[in-house]
Design a protein around this motif. Structure first.
Motif, PDB file in Angstrom:
ATOM      1  N   PRO A   1      42.547  36.516  51.218  1.00  0.00           N
ATOM      2  CA  PRO A   1      41.499  35.998  50.326  1.00  0.00           C
ATOM      3  C   PRO A   1      41.008  36.995  49.289  1.00  0.00           C
ATOM      4  O   PRO A   1      40.624  36.591  48.184  1.00  0.00           O
ATOM      5  N   ASP A   2      41.004  38.271  49.608  1.00  0.00           N
ATOM      6  CA  ASP A   2      40.539  39.251  48.626  1.00  0.00           C
ATOM      7  C   ASP A   2      41.466  39.273  47.414  1.00  0.00           C
ATOM      8  O   ASP A   2      41.009  39.339  46.266  1.00  0.00           O
ATOM      9  N   GLN A   3      42.774  39.219  47.669  1.00  0.00           N
ATOM     10  CA  GLN A   3      43.733  39.205  46.573  1.00  0.00           C
ATOM     11  C   GLN A   3      43.655  37.891  45.795  1.00  0.00           C
ATOM     12  O   GLN A   3      43.787  37.862  44.569  1.00  0.00           O
ATOM     13  N   TYR A   4      43.424  36.812  46.531  1.00  0.00           N
ATOM     14  CA  TYR A   4      43.303  35.497  45.891  1.00  0.00           C
ATOM     15  C   TYR A   4      42.103  35.490  44.946  1.00  0.00           C
ATOM     16  O   TYR A   4      42.182  35.037  43.797  1.00  0.00           O
ATOM     17  N   ALA A   5      40.992  36.017  45.417  1.00  0.00           N
ATOM     18  CA  ALA A   5      39.786  36.055  44.597  1.00  0.00           C
ATOM     19  C   ALA A   5      39.995  36.913  43.354  1.00  0.00           C
ATOM     20  O   ALA A   5      39.531  36.566  42.261  1.00  0.00           O
ATOM     21  N   LYS A   6      40.695  38.023  43.490  1.00  0.00           N
ATOM     22  CA  LYS A   6      40.974  38.872  42.332  1.00  0.00           C
ATOM     23  C   LYS A   6      41.823  38.139  41.302  1.00  0.00           C
ATOM     24  O   LYS A   6      41.605  38.265  40.101  1.00  0.00           O
ATOM     25  N   ALA A   7      42.798  37.363  41.794  1.00  0.00           N
ATOM     26  CA  ALA A   7      43.657  36.599  40.884  1.00  0.00           C
ATOM     27  C   ALA A   7      42.839  35.556  40.129  1.00  0.00           C
ATOM     28  O   ALA A   7      42.974  35.394  38.906  1.00  0.00           O
TER      29      ALA A   7
ATOM     30  N   ASP B   1      31.790  35.457  42.047  1.00  0.00           N
ATOM     31  CA  ASP B   1      31.856  34.022  41.782  1.00  0.00           C
ATOM     32  C   ASP B   1      33.210  33.462  42.211  1.00  0.00           C
ATOM     33  O   ASP B   1      33.294  32.331  42.711  1.00  0.00           O
ATOM     34  N   ALA B   2      34.262  34.237  42.014  1.00  0.00           N
ATOM     35  CA  ALA B   2      35.598  33.795  42.436  1.00  0.00           C
ATOM     36  C   ALA B   2      35.647  33.656  43.953  1.00  0.00           C
ATOM     37  O   ALA B   2      36.201  32.686  44.481  1.00  0.00           O
ATOM     38  N   LYS B   3      35.053  34.604  44.659  1.00  0.00           N
ATOM     39  CA  LYS B   3      35.036  34.533  46.119  1.00  0.00           C
ATOM     40  C   LYS B   3      34.251  33.317  46.596  1.00  0.00           C
ATOM     41  O   LYS B   3      34.628  32.659  47.568  1.00  0.00           O
ATOM     42  N   ALA B   4      33.170  33.004  45.883  1.00  0.00           N
ATOM     43  CA  ALA B   4      32.334  31.868  46.275  1.00  0.00           C
ATOM     44  C   ALA B   4      33.042  30.535  46.078  1.00  0.00           C
ATOM     45  O   ALA B   4      32.697  29.540  46.722  1.00  0.00           O
ATOM     46  N   SER B   5      34.036  30.506  45.213  1.00  0.00           N
ATOM     47  CA  SER B   5      34.733  29.249  44.924  1.00  0.00           C
ATOM     48  C   SER B   5      36.090  29.149  45.612  1.00  0.00           C
ATOM     49  O   SER B   5      36.846  28.207  45.361  1.00  0.00           O
ATOM     50  N   LEU B   6      36.420  30.094  46.494  1.00  0.00           N
ATOM     51  CA  LEU B   6      37.746  30.108  47.122  1.00  0.00           C
ATOM     52  C   LEU B   6      38.056  28.820  47.877  1.00  0.00           C
ATOM     53  O   LEU B   6      39.205  28.374  47.908  1.00  0.00           O
TER      54      LEU B   6
END
Length: 350
Positions: free
Chosen positions: A271-277, A288-293
């Motif tokens: 998930p950390d890499q996904y959020a960065k992408a 905000d990206a992490k909150a919308s994963l």
């Protein structure tokens, strides 16, 4: 109601994947974990080398950055590039014209596209891994006196025309005995909708994450959650007839879809890499990206009869409410690319 802002706005971001890739930016310390996991049969198809497939990236869905991070297309016998779209309807139109070969959209764009007799098919489903969490909502500004869907009567609702959020707005109104004539649907693309919402020019906004989550973080309130029975939590892959009707190209496109599903399956486990992408592609803060994963955590499967039934029901709502003028037969625009039983959530990684 204004329709000017529903015109097509496409930002093309070509990215050829012809050889080994190095992960970029903050992901440079992550090894490319999927570079050698292509379908074994793909190496037996030298005829695929003549193809370049264009993948529709819907609003910054992470696909392009994840391809760099994972190297999932490194050993593919074809090339791929990505084209960025602001939302679903123009992506479907691009699939119909053959400008892209494959892309994922919400539940409504295939319906509005089919009503215009576009040349595409629904070929797979993105099923939410968190179906109890809404991926889109109808939201109201801080301090709004609106409390229920019934309060939308006579109000102005910003809606991206022909999108899944358009379907949410219609079904939310229908759930309380209202129709589109009982409220004013103001057709605005996501960027224009945000401006209208933030400046008080509309009373509510039907929109997906991360826009919905960011607005709520800044003080907005969810009026109607985009959950069953008034909304789907699945999205759909669409592909152009130009690729599907060519037997050799269709086989290669199936390989493209499997690789895409694999990069997303890997991303869900990282998930950390996904959020960065997502953060990089959408230009939003990492938090905000992490909150919308959750909105991007899906499993890819073939289209099932239950999906066709849900889409048909939604298509009928659009026809009955005058949002489309031609009846859509969803089964006739469905053409599974994946084998029965395929489920990307069951993929394993070394």
């Amino acid at each position: 109601m204004r329709n000017a802002t529903s015109r097509i706005v496409i930002a093309v971001a070509p990215f050829a994947l012809a050889g080994p890739l190095v992960a970029c930016g903050s992901s440079s310390d992550t090894p490319a974990p999927l570079g050698n996991v292509g379908n074994a049969s793909s190496a037996k198809h030298p005829e695929w080398s003549k193809y370049t497939f264009t993948i529709g990236d819907n609003g910054g869905d992470g696909s392009q950055e994840l391809a760099k991070i994972t190297g999932v297309f490194d050993n593919a016998p074809y090339k791929v590039k990505f084209a960025r779209f602001t939302y679903g309807p123009p992506l479907v139109q691009a699939a119909a014209s053959g400008d892209i070969d494959l892309g994922s959209v919400g539940d409504v764009p295939p319906i509005t596209g089919a009503a215009k007799e576009y040349g595409f098919k629904i070929v797979a489903v993105n099923r939410s891994l968190t179906p109890d969490q809404a991926i889109e909502n109808i939201i109201v500004p801080k301090g709004s006196k609106l409390r229920t869907a019934a309060d939308l009567k006579g109000k102005r609702i910003a809606v991206p025309q022909g999108s899944s959020a358009h379907g949410l707005a219609l079904n939310a109104l229908k759930s309380v005995g209202l129709g589109p004539k009982d409220a004013e649907l103001v057709f605005l693309d996501p960027a224009a909708g945000a401006t209208a919402f933030n400046t008080g020019k509309v009373d509510a906004w039907s929109i997906w994450n991360p826009q919905s989550a960011i607005a709520v973080k800044n003080g907005a309130r969810v009026l109607v959650k985009g959950l069953p029975p008034i909304d789907q939590t699945s999205s759909y892959y669409v592909a152009t007839d130009k690729s599907l009707n060519d037997r050799t190209k269709r086989a290669a496109l199936t390989d493209v879809l499997k690789r895409l599903s694999r990069e997303y399956a890997w991303a869900i486990k990282h998930p950390d890499q996904y959020a960065k992408a997502l953060s990089k592609e959408q230009g939003i803060p990492l938090a905000d990206a992490k909150a919308s994963l959750a909105a991007y955590s899906n499993r890819v499967t073939p289209v099932e009869e239950s999906d066709i039934e849900l889409e048909q029901k939604l298509a009928d709502v659009f026809l009955e409410s005058g949002q489309i003028t031609r009846k859509v037969d969803v089964e006739s625009i469905t053409d599974n690319l994946l084998p029965a039983g395929y489920d990307s959530s069951e993929l394993t990684f070394d």
